[in-house]
Design a protein around this motif. Sequence first.
Motif, PDB file in Angstrom:
ATOM      1  N   UNK A 112       0.808  -1.207   0.000  1.00 26.83           N
ATOM      2  CA  UNK A 112       0.000   0.000   0.000  1.00 26.83           C
ATOM      3  C   UNK A 112       0.838   1.253   0.000  1.00 26.83           C
ATOM      4  N   UNK A 113       2.151   1.085  -0.137  1.00 21.34           N
ATOM      5  CA  UNK A 113       3.102   2.191  -0.206  1.00 21.34           C
ATOM      6  C   UNK A 113       4.021   1.966  -1.393  1.00 21.34           C
ATOM      7  N   UNK A 114       4.789   2.983  -1.715  1.00 24.52           N
ATOM      8  CA  UNK A 114       5.802   2.902  -2.757  1.00 24.52           C
ATOM      9  C   UNK A 114       7.148   3.216  -2.120  1.00 24.52           C
ATOM     10  N   UNK A 115       8.223   2.745  -2.747  1.00 24.98           N
ATOM     11  CA  UNK A 115       9.542   3.039  -2.181  1.00 24.98           C
ATOM     12  C   UNK A 115       9.777   4.543  -2.084  1.00 24.98           C
ATOM     13  N   UNK A 330       1.796  -3.138   4.015  1.00 26.13           N
ATOM     14  CA  UNK A 330       1.399  -4.271   3.170  1.00 26.13           C
ATOM     15  C   UNK A 330       0.444  -5.143   3.983  1.00 26.13           C
ATOM     16  N   UNK A 331      -0.845  -4.827   3.981  1.00 25.78           N
ATOM     17  CA  UNK A 331      -1.808  -5.576   4.792  1.00 25.78           C
ATOM     18  C   UNK A 331      -1.805  -7.063   4.456  1.00 25.78           C
ATOM     19  N   UNK A 332      -2.119  -7.870   5.458  1.00 23.34           N
ATOM     20  CA  UNK A 332      -2.199  -9.321   5.297  1.00 23.34           C
ATOM     21  C   UNK A 332      -3.600  -9.743   5.730  1.00 23.34           C
ATOM     22  N   UNK A 333      -4.420 -10.189   4.764  1.00 25.25           N
ATOM     23  CA  UNK A 333      -5.825 -10.488   5.029  1.00 25.25           C
ATOM     24  C   UNK A 333      -6.167 -11.839   4.412  1.00 25.25           C
ATOM     25  N   UNK A 334      -6.362 -12.824   5.254  1.00 23.82           N
ATOM     26  CA  UNK A 334      -6.660 -14.212   4.855  1.00 23.82           C
ATOM     27  C   UNK A 334      -5.563 -14.794   3.980  1.00 23.82           C
ATOM     28  N   UNK A 335      -4.351 -14.742   4.484  1.00 20.66           N
ATOM     29  CA  UNK A 335      -3.196 -15.330   3.810  1.00 20.66           C
ATOM     30  C   UNK A 335      -3.115 -16.805   4.173  1.00 20.66           C
ATOM     31  N   UNK A 336      -3.217 -17.659   3.185  1.00 22.80           N
ATOM     32  CA  UNK A 336      -3.082 -19.103   3.378  1.00 22.80           C
ATOM     33  C   UNK A 336      -1.593 -19.426   3.460  1.00 22.80           C
TER      34      UNK A 336
END
Length: 473
Positions: A112-115, A330-336
């Motif tokens: 969700x960001x850029x360098x 960098x959100x983590x949402x339902x990562x298998x």
Amino acid sequence: MTHPLRNLPTPPLYSRSLDFEALYREYPPAPEYFDTVYRLPTERIRELQEARFLETMRRGWEVPFYQLHWRKAGLEPGDIRGLDDLHKIPSYDVNDLRESLERNPPWGDYWGLDVADGASMPLVLQTSGGTTGFPRPMIYSPRDREVMSIMGGRRLLMQGVRPGDLVQVTLSMGMTNAGMVAREYIWKYTGAIAIPTGSGASTSTRRQIELAQHYKTNVMIGIASYLRHMGLVARDEMNIDPRSLGVRLVLCGLGPDSRDSLEELWGATVLQQYGSNESGMVASECMDRHGLHIHEDGYVIEIVDPETSRAVPLGDKGNIYTTCLYKYAAPVIRFNTNDVSAFCTDACTCGGTHKRLQAIFGRADNMVRLRGINVFPEAIGTLVGQDARCSGEYFCTVDNDSASGAEEMLVQVEAANSNVDRAALTADLERRFKETLSVRVEVQVVDGGALDALTGLSVTSKIKRLADRRKRQ
């Protein structure tokens, strides 16, 4: 001409990027955590998670990866109203992240960001281990990184690390996250002192042992298989009894490795934890050793049947699906994760109220189907570790027989020493594997250290246990 030292840009300072006291109220470090959030009633934990989950969903809709992934499944903003709707969100795994990187090299579209945002916000870049492809980059905001460190500090104090301890970190240092973040949370949140030797690729195993002896290391952190390797090198090659080094705690991702044999080798208490590059420190075993306590103020963990995307019955095994409640960059949402576990069904004697994982039983994506039978290399590793004639090291190769084309598995195991009767060990293991796995596999006993080139044991924290060389139709 203006001198280059004049009119310099003002870099963003980490110390000013966070309201630390407010963050500590939200995510209490140890020991306050253990007197407060750790013992909250279940309904209060759920309230915390609900509020943080909805904010995480709002952030997810700002990230191109989730916009694409969720809309493919027919979701729109507002469709997910709370945790009761969590199962409606399509999961993703490392393959989806690899596709993201192919679409948008080199960083993908799951940030969700850029360098370029580093000009206004201190950012940290780390990567996955890269054992199955090019390493996956992951970016962390100051808040992301600090909460990860808070969680890591909780874990170490929970497991008996105390101010002034000397903690040798044998995890990989460099681009991979594990060793670097461990050094951060030891330094920031435990009062202990990190000895960041890194894996065998950074500091040879013999030098690791010499440093532990010289500096009087009393806590070891690493991968179980490498810590076992270190102990065997000390004992068998350097004539140093690992138990004489004074290490009292061995802290690792134990997985299917044998706790008893590791404790016997080091003369130390072995405690385990669970985390990932994407999510940080998810769960930790306490000193009562009755499951791994999930830091539920920071994570929602599901145990899921990946075929149905629904939760399995309490206590049954399934894949760990992770939703991280604090990540911004960098959100983590339902990562298998493809890690296989199960929830504990009873309470821990320590008084913690958060859910617990029984153990990490292996990886679903390591499973191979051999002549119609599902075989997990980790299950083979457990059986190898139970036989004192083995060093504990093993490697599985699946291939087609050159003459018949039939599927065959070869399991190579290292002998514990030169006095082992290899014929007897071969016969015993082949019989034991057949009884347990319900499929015949071939066993080959090799010298100690012979598998290092296949497993990468001495040079990486990401140990390989399987090569599938079958011809694909």
